[in-house]
Design a protein around this motif. Sequence first.
Motif, short mmCIF file in Angstrom:
data_model
loop_
_atom_site.label_atom_id
_atom_site.label_comp_id
_atom_site.label_asym_id
_atom_site.label_seq_id
_atom_site.Cartn_x
_atom_site.Cartn_y
_atom_site.Cartn_z
N GLN A 175 -24.19 52.56 -112.30
CA GLN A 175 -24.92 52.95 -113.53
C GLN A 175 -24.24 54.15 -114.18
N VAL A 176 -23.80 55.15 -113.34
CA VAL A 176 -23.14 56.36 -113.85
C VAL A 176 -21.83 55.97 -114.54
N ILE A 177 -21.04 55.12 -113.88
CA ILE A 177 -19.73 54.76 -114.44
C ILE A 177 -19.89 53.93 -115.72
N VAL A 178 -20.85 53.02 -115.71
CA VAL A 178 -21.13 52.23 -116.92
C VAL A 178 -21.50 53.16 -118.08
N ILE B 168 -12.45 63.73 -121.15
CA ILE B 168 -12.28 63.13 -119.81
C ILE B 168 -13.45 63.58 -118.95
N PHE B 169 -14.17 62.59 -118.42
CA PHE B 169 -15.30 62.87 -117.54
C PHE B 169 -14.87 62.54 -116.13
N SER B 170 -15.22 63.41 -115.19
CA SER B 170 -14.79 63.20 -113.81
C SER B 170 -15.99 63.19 -112.87
N VAL B 171 -16.05 62.14 -112.04
CA VAL B 171 -17.11 62.05 -111.03
C VAL B 171 -16.45 62.33 -109.68
N GLN B 172 -16.75 63.52 -109.15
CA GLN B 172 -16.12 63.86 -107.88
C GLN B 172 -17.14 63.60 -106.78
N LEU B 173 -16.74 62.75 -105.82
CA LEU B 173 -17.70 62.34 -104.79
C LEU B 173 -17.27 62.83 -103.42
N LEU B 174 -18.24 62.81 -102.49
CA LEU B 174 -17.89 63.21 -101.13
C LEU B 174 -17.24 62.03 -100.44
N VAL C 93 -25.24 62.03 -109.47
CA VAL C 93 -24.06 62.47 -108.74
C VAL C 93 -24.41 63.67 -107.83
N SER C 94 -25.27 64.53 -108.35
CA SER C 94 -25.73 65.67 -107.53
C SER C 94 -26.43 65.18 -106.28
N THR D 206 -20.10 66.11 -107.85
CA THR D 206 -20.26 66.82 -109.13
C THR D 206 -19.77 65.94 -110.27
N LEU D 207 -20.43 66.12 -111.42
CA LEU D 207 -20.01 65.43 -112.65
C LEU D 207 -19.58 66.51 -113.63
N SER D 208 -18.34 66.41 -114.13
CA SER D 208 -17.87 67.43 -115.05
C SER D 208 -17.21 66.78 -116.27
#
Length: 592
Positions: free
Chosen positions: A486-489, A576-582, A558-559, A564-566
């Motif tokens: 859902q976030v990526i879409v 540019i949006f970045s989804v950094q995951l564990l 994401v939290s 983090t979502l930046s």
Amino acid sequence: MTFSRRRIFGFVAAVALLLALAGAAVFPTIERHYMRQQAMQDAVPLKLAVESLRATLDRYAPLPALIAERPQLTILLQNAADPVLRASVNEDLRQTAATVKASDVYLMDISGRTVAAASYRDEGSYLDRNFSYQSYFTQALNGDLSSFSVFGTTTGERGYFYAAPVEDGERIVGVLAIKFNIAAFDSIWRGADSDIMVTDRNDFVFMSSRPDWHFRAIRPLSDATRRQIAQNLQYPIDRIDLLPITTTPLGQDAQHVYIEGETREGFILTSQRLTDLDWTMASLSPTAPATLSAFRSLLIAGLLVALGLMALLAYLLRQTRQAEALAQEQRAKAVLEETVAIRTADLQTALADLRQTQTDLIQAGKLSALGQMSAALSHEFNQPLAAVKSYADNASAFLERDRIPEAKDNITRISKMADRMATISAHLRNFARRPQQATGPLSLNTVVQDALAVIDVRLAAEGGRVDYMPPQTEVWVTGGHVRLQQVIVNLINNAFDAMEGQRSPVVRVSIEGTTVHVRDTGPGIEAETVAQIFDPFFTTKEPGKGLGLGLSISFNIVSDFGGTLSAANHPDGGAIFSVQLLPATPHQVAAQ
Ligand code: ADP
């Protein structure tokens, strides 16, 4: 215990004064102590002087008796007129006198007249003079073997005399006398540390190392004494005057004396009596050394006390200084504490103000958010509701005219509107309730592929392309599959929204480590809105096109995954949006 400086100095001054007074009070006692000591020291040389005087006197004592034995003398006394005999005796006596170093040797008949004398040649010779008044003459006449006395005589020369009777068998026919000059003694005594004086029974000074004391009386003469002296001419009466002595006893045989007219302060008089002669020999030493010693002792004692006092003073001053410093420190501390208290109160007031302001702001923020939400919702729902109403009116009109297909079409539109409203509602529900769905290890590539599948529907309708290069190896991250999708879409949709109007928009999706980047070539994010884009209901889109919830919901999702979502602007343009995951742990991956 502490003192003020003034009190300390007052104390010291008082002690110093007391000390000075005490010193002045004890000084005479100390001085007398040293004087007595001096007297004891003086006693030794005095004794020696007495012994020496006595030895000299004793040495000559037998002389007159020996000379008196000479038969010549008796013969001359019986033939006094014989000039030859007289000349011979005169010469004989002169030689004797020279031998024994006497100043005169002379022979007297029983009337006291001098018939022969060693000094027969000299001017002022005793020859033919009468000495019957002299005590040595009368004593010798009375049969005493030897006697002596000191006289000033008419010549003024002091001498001491020995006399012995000249006998003719049992009968005394004359007196032989020897005179020695007394000055020799005086000169021996001169130059010593102490002065010497010898006094007779009348307290006349007849021998002394001080010539100016000769023939002076140390106490006033009584009339009887005066008469006696005048009678036997023992002393030159006209020369006898008083030597004014004031005495204070120091101890046995020792006195502290003042002699009037002397330059010296005083003397320590040590005396010894020669009882057989009824003489007193005294040594007089100056008091100055004793006074000096006393002064020195007192000074040392005073200095010691002063030193002690100074130590005490230093100690007290230090105590006082420390106490002052402490008091000052305490005062400073009190002032500081007061200042701190005032500042703290100020700060607390400021803090309270700040809290109030914050509360007010939050309140205002809530209200504004509520306002924004109300506006958004009323718009989102009002538009389809208005449409539903008109479609329903249309359908009803078409039904009345039995135009079934048209009515059906309108009803279908109503259904679509209802669907749209349901979608909006679902969004809101998502936002309101964040279901604590389980997270697990996900294949990041799989999630991205599934998201792209959803996007394809839109792309098929509107055109555009997603540029995605799957990673070489599988990347495992922690999260929920549907929610991450859902976030990526959402991010890809936003990217295409931003590029609206471009002819063939391309969104680049890439995976770098455990981070998914979604990059577009749109206008990018404006500096003033970058802080707000993750806020709920923030949107720059036209009404009906965006609720402003997408990024906010994505951020929270994401939290929830611990990531983090930046957002940032790409240097080559676009956002540019970045989804950094564990990353998922190997254990979790194995369990998959
Ligand atoms: P909505 O899409 O409903 O406006 P979002 O929360 O998804 O809500 O986005 C909020 C706002 O963020 C958008 O209105 C837009 O101004 C900005 N935004 C989001 N994505 C991009 C992007 N790729 N490029 C530029 N601006 C963006």
